[in-house]
Design an enzyme around this catalytic site. Structure first.
Site, mmCIF file in Angstrom:
data_model
loop_
_atom_site.group_PDB
_atom_site.id
_atom_site.type_symbol
_atom_site.label_atom_id
_atom_site.label_comp_id
_atom_site.label_asym_id
_atom_site.label_seq_id
_atom_site.Cartn_x
_atom_site.Cartn_y
_atom_site.Cartn_z
ATOM 1 C CB CYS A 30 18.308 59.231 136.256
ATOM 2 S SG CYS A 30 19.659 58.064 136.102
ATOM 3 C CB CYS A 33 18.229 57.149 133.290
ATOM 4 S SG CYS A 33 18.172 56.461 134.957
#
Length: 102
Positions: A30, A33
């Protein structure tokens, strides 16, 4: 205090007992993230009174399901084991601190 990585078996005792905790649900694949990670790391270093932990959604699917995580990154703020706020997506440092202060 450094960020802690918990497995499902140790999560409840460690996080739910904390007066204030923030759980960062993330995934290695991600991009947002990875952008949020240094923000969370710096807050963990500057605020040892807050228990901050990361949960890899791919490694801990039962916690991911239990918290109803549909997107990452998701931050969950808990007080005494109760969810008080959640935030989805990348947030600035000030926005994360604001989540913790409310």
């Amino acid at each position: 205090m450094a960020i802690q990585h918990f497995k499902t078996s140790e999560f409840d005792a460690a996080v739910e007992a904390a007066p204030l905790a923030m759980v960062d649900f993330w995934a290695d694949w991600c991009g947002p993230c990875k952008m949020l990670s240094p923000v969370v790391d710096s807050i963990a270093e500057e605020h040892p009174e807050i228990k901050i932990c990361k949960i890899d959604i791919d490694e801990e699917p039962s916690l991911t399901e239990r918290f109803g995580i549909m997107s990452v990154p998701t931050l969950v703020v808990m007080k005494n084991g109760e969810i008080v706020r959640t935030s989805v997506g990348f947030k600035s440092r000030d926005a994360v601190l604001s989540l913790l202060a409310e």
